[in-house]
Design an enzyme around this catalytic site. Structure first.
Site, PDB file in Angstrom:
ATOM      1  N   VAL A  68       1.012  -0.839  -0.203  1.00  0.00           N
ATOM      2  CA  VAL A  68       0.130   0.105  -0.299  1.00  0.00           C
ATOM      3  C   VAL A  68       0.775   1.402  -0.037  1.00  0.00           C
ATOM      4  O   VAL A  68       0.383   1.941  -0.764  1.00  0.00           O
ATOM      5  CB  VAL A  68      -0.514   0.139   1.000  1.00  0.00           C
ATOM      6  CG1 VAL A  68      -1.441   1.191   1.373  1.00  0.00           C
ATOM      7  CG2 VAL A  68      -1.570  -0.546   1.256  1.00  0.00           C
ATOM      8  N   CYS A  69       2.225   1.372   0.862  1.00  0.00           N
ATOM      9  CA  CYS A  69       2.976   2.349   0.486  1.00  0.00           C
ATOM     10  C   CYS A  69       3.775   2.858  -0.637  1.00  0.00           C
ATOM     11  O   CYS A  69       3.160   4.175  -0.958  1.00  0.00           O
ATOM     12  CB  CYS A  69       4.109   1.751   1.735  1.00  0.00           C
ATOM     13  SG  CYS A  69       3.682   1.153   3.382  1.00  0.00           S
ATOM     14  N   PRO A  70       3.581   2.129  -1.586  1.00  0.00           N
ATOM     15  CA  PRO A  70       4.481   2.172  -2.231  1.00  0.00           C
ATOM     16  C   PRO A  70       3.169   3.573  -3.390  1.00  0.00           C
ATOM     17  O   PRO A  70       3.350   4.803  -3.903  1.00  0.00           O
ATOM     18  CB  PRO A  70       5.453   1.598  -3.995  1.00  0.00           C
ATOM     19  CG  PRO A  70       4.241   0.217  -2.841  1.00  0.00           C
ATOM     20  CD  PRO A  70       3.931   0.513  -1.190  1.00  0.00           C
ATOM     21  N   LEU A  92       2.182   6.993  -1.384  1.00  0.00           N
ATOM     22  CA  LEU A  92       3.606   7.977  -1.696  1.00  0.00           C
ATOM     23  C   LEU A  92       4.078   8.405  -3.469  1.00  0.00           C
ATOM     24  O   LEU A  92       4.436   9.938  -3.655  1.00  0.00           O
ATOM     25  CB  LEU A  92       4.807   7.355  -1.554  1.00  0.00           C
ATOM     26  CG  LEU A  92       5.521   6.829   0.049  1.00  0.00           C
ATOM     27  CD1 LEU A  92       6.869   6.195   0.321  1.00  0.00           C
ATOM     28  CD2 LEU A  92       5.122   7.907   1.650  1.00  0.00           C
TER      29      LEU A  92
END
Length: 187
Positions: free
Chosen positions: A46-48, A51
């Site tokens: 999920v993080c990328p 970002l």
């Protein structure tokens, strides 16, 4: 205790930005609007997406005078490696702060102690270094840069217009409210 309207606590960390390692401190969050955007870990799922969404909207943030600082408990070296290998992260121009000492995550009360990772926490900091927006979501729930932009515009409007507030779903240019006895029971 709520972090709203509290001062950002002191910190010093190394970050990765535009091919260089740079020092970032709490002083960098003063004098302009800032977003401190915590995420659990580099090289995840999920993080990328979050970002990259921030980067895709980075120009909009800059037009509002807002600087973005993404933070995870990874090192600045891991940030560089992720930047060099991920197509989504490779686009990032804003500051990627490493928090391997866990100081910043603890300061913002997003540290998951038993995991050594940060929750998904978003903080909008005003030019005086005070926290104006706090949003924390569960690990599987990604955030939306457009909604963050809307909240920043509302926070900036309220800061510039004492005595006015922004109602739900307020968008820039729409009507605001001036709380008073005359409004009680009429909304």
């Amino acid at each position: 205790m709520s972090l709203i309207n509290t001062d950002v606590k002191p910190f010093k960390a190394t970050a990765y930005k535009n091919g260089k390692f740079v020092e970032v401190t709490d002083a960098d969050l003063r004098g302009k609007w800032s977003v401190v955007f915590f995420y659990p870990a580099d090289f995840t799922f999920v993080c990328p997406t979050e970002l990259e969404d921030l980067q895709n909207n980075y120009g909009h943030f800059q037009k509002l005078g807002v600087e973005i600082y993404s933070v995870s408990t990874d090192t600045h070296f891991a940030h560089k490696a992720w930047h060099d290998t991920s197509p989504a992260i490779g686009k990032i121009e804003y500051t990627m702060v490493g928090d391997p000492t866990l100081t910043i995550s603890r300061n913002f009360e997003v540290l998951i102690e038993e995991a050594g990772l940060a929750d998904r926490g978003t903080f909008v900091i005003d030019p005086q270094g005070k926290i104006q927006v706090v949003e924390i979501t569960a690990g599987g729930i990604g955030r939306d840069a457009n909604e963050l932009l809307r909240k920043i515009k509302a926070a900036q409007y309220v800061a510039a217009h004492p005595g006015e507030v922004c109602p739900a779903k307020w968008q820039e240019g729409e009507k605001t409210l001036a709380p008073s006895l005359d409004l009680i029971g009429k909304i």
